[in-house]
Design a protein around this motif. Structure first.
Motif, PDB file in Angstrom:
ATOM      1  N   THR A  20      -4.655  -0.811  -7.226  1.00  0.00           N
ATOM      2  CA  THR A  20      -4.662  -1.245  -5.836  1.00  0.00           C
ATOM      3  C   THR A  20      -4.889  -2.752  -5.743  1.00  0.00           C
ATOM      4  O   THR A  20      -5.481  -3.364  -6.626  1.00  0.00           O
ATOM      5  CB  THR A  20      -5.750  -0.522  -5.017  1.00  0.00           C
ATOM      6  OG1 THR A  20      -7.024  -0.871  -5.545  1.00  0.00           O
ATOM      7  CG2 THR A  20      -5.545   0.979  -5.030  1.00  0.00           C
ATOM      8  N   GLY A  39       9.505  -1.495  -1.377  1.00  0.00           N
ATOM      9  CA  GLY A  39       8.290  -2.171  -0.943  1.00  0.00           C
ATOM     10  C   GLY A  39       8.567  -3.631  -0.647  1.00  0.00           C
ATOM     11  O   GLY A  39       9.650  -4.142  -0.954  1.00  0.00           O
ATOM     12  N   ILE A  42       3.871  -9.002  -0.734  1.00  0.00           N
ATOM     13  CA  ILE A  42       2.963  -9.609   0.247  1.00  0.00           C
ATOM     14  C   ILE A  42       2.073 -10.675  -0.376  1.00  0.00           C
ATOM     15  O   ILE A  42       1.326 -11.345   0.334  1.00  0.00           O
ATOM     16  CB  ILE A  42       2.101  -8.543   0.955  1.00  0.00           C
ATOM     17  CG1 ILE A  42       1.273  -7.752  -0.052  1.00  0.00           C
ATOM     18  CG2 ILE A  42       2.973  -7.626   1.794  1.00  0.00           C
ATOM     19  CD1 ILE A  42       0.227  -6.858   0.578  1.00  0.00           C
ATOM     20  N   GLU A  51       1.631  -8.617  -5.470  1.00  0.00           N
ATOM     21  CA  GLU A  51       1.064  -7.663  -4.526  1.00  0.00           C
ATOM     22  C   GLU A  51       2.230  -7.096  -3.737  1.00  0.00           C
ATOM     23  O   GLU A  51       2.957  -7.833  -3.073  1.00  0.00           O
ATOM     24  CB  GLU A  51       0.112  -8.348  -3.555  1.00  0.00           C
ATOM     25  CG  GLU A  51      -1.170  -8.810  -4.166  1.00  0.00           C
ATOM     26  CD  GLU A  51      -2.077  -9.451  -3.134  1.00  0.00           C
ATOM     27  OE1 GLU A  51      -2.336  -8.825  -2.078  1.00  0.00           O
ATOM     28  OE2 GLU A  51      -2.509 -10.583  -3.378  1.00  0.00           O
ATOM     29  N   ARG A  53       3.517  -4.118  -0.964  1.00  0.00           N
ATOM     30  CA  ARG A  53       3.140  -3.126   0.044  1.00  0.00           C
ATOM     31  C   ARG A  53       4.179  -2.007   0.049  1.00  0.00           C
ATOM     32  O   ARG A  53       5.345  -2.227   0.341  1.00  0.00           O
ATOM     33  CB  ARG A  53       3.044  -3.762   1.424  1.00  0.00           C
ATOM     34  CG  ARG A  53       2.756  -2.728   2.522  1.00  0.00           C
ATOM     35  CD  ARG A  53       2.274  -3.367   3.784  1.00  0.00           C
ATOM     36  NE  ARG A  53       0.913  -3.870   3.519  1.00  0.00           N
ATOM     37  CZ  ARG A  53       0.387  -4.924   4.127  1.00  0.00           C
ATOM     38  NH1 ARG A  53       1.074  -5.585   5.024  1.00  0.00           N
ATOM     39  NH2 ARG A  53      -0.834  -5.314   3.838  1.00  0.00           N
ATOM     40  N   GLY A  57       0.278   2.271   0.348  1.00  0.00           N
ATOM     41  CA  GLY A  57      -0.743   1.290   0.008  1.00  0.00           C
ATOM     42  C   GLY A  57      -0.187   0.030  -0.614  1.00  0.00           C
ATOM     43  O   GLY A  57       1.022  -0.104  -0.835  1.00  0.00           O
ATOM     44  N   ASP A  58      -1.092  -0.908  -0.880  1.00  0.00           N
ATOM     45  CA  ASP A  58      -0.753  -2.187  -1.509  1.00  0.00           C
ATOM     46  C   ASP A  58      -1.201  -2.130  -2.964  1.00  0.00           C
ATOM     47  O   ASP A  58      -2.355  -1.804  -3.244  1.00  0.00           O
ATOM     48  CB  ASP A  58      -1.475  -3.330  -0.803  1.00  0.00           C
ATOM     49  CG  ASP A  58      -1.129  -3.420   0.675  1.00  0.00           C
ATOM     50  OD1 ASP A  58      -0.116  -2.843   1.079  1.00  0.00           O
ATOM     51  OD2 ASP A  58      -1.890  -4.074   1.412  1.00  0.00           O
TER      52      ASP A  58
END
Length: 71
Positions: A20, A39, A42, A51, A53, A57-58
């Protein structure tokens, strides 16, 4: 590849686990993100970590494990 914030990406192949992108990272099962899920990047982290998303979740994912999705 040239990754930047806002680009859409997908996984190249399944990962053994997902990490995460929270302040205190946790390892999560790999089935939270499917290979066909798209995704959005981010954030950019050191050591080629991105990262991303996803719907559930990220997550922190190495850039070499991602493909850029053409729009």
């Amino acid at each position: 590849m040239n990754f930047s914030i806002g680009k859409k990406v997908s996984l190249q192949f399944p990962l053994p686990y997902l990490k995460t992108a929270d302040e205190i990272s946790m390892l999560r099962p790999p089935d939270l993100v499917s290979l066909d899920e798209v995704g959005v990047i981010i954030g950019l982290r050191p050591k080629n970590l991105l990262e991303v998303r996803f719907r559930r979740g990220d997550f922190l994912i190495p850039s070499e494990r991602l493909n850029i999705v053409d729009e």
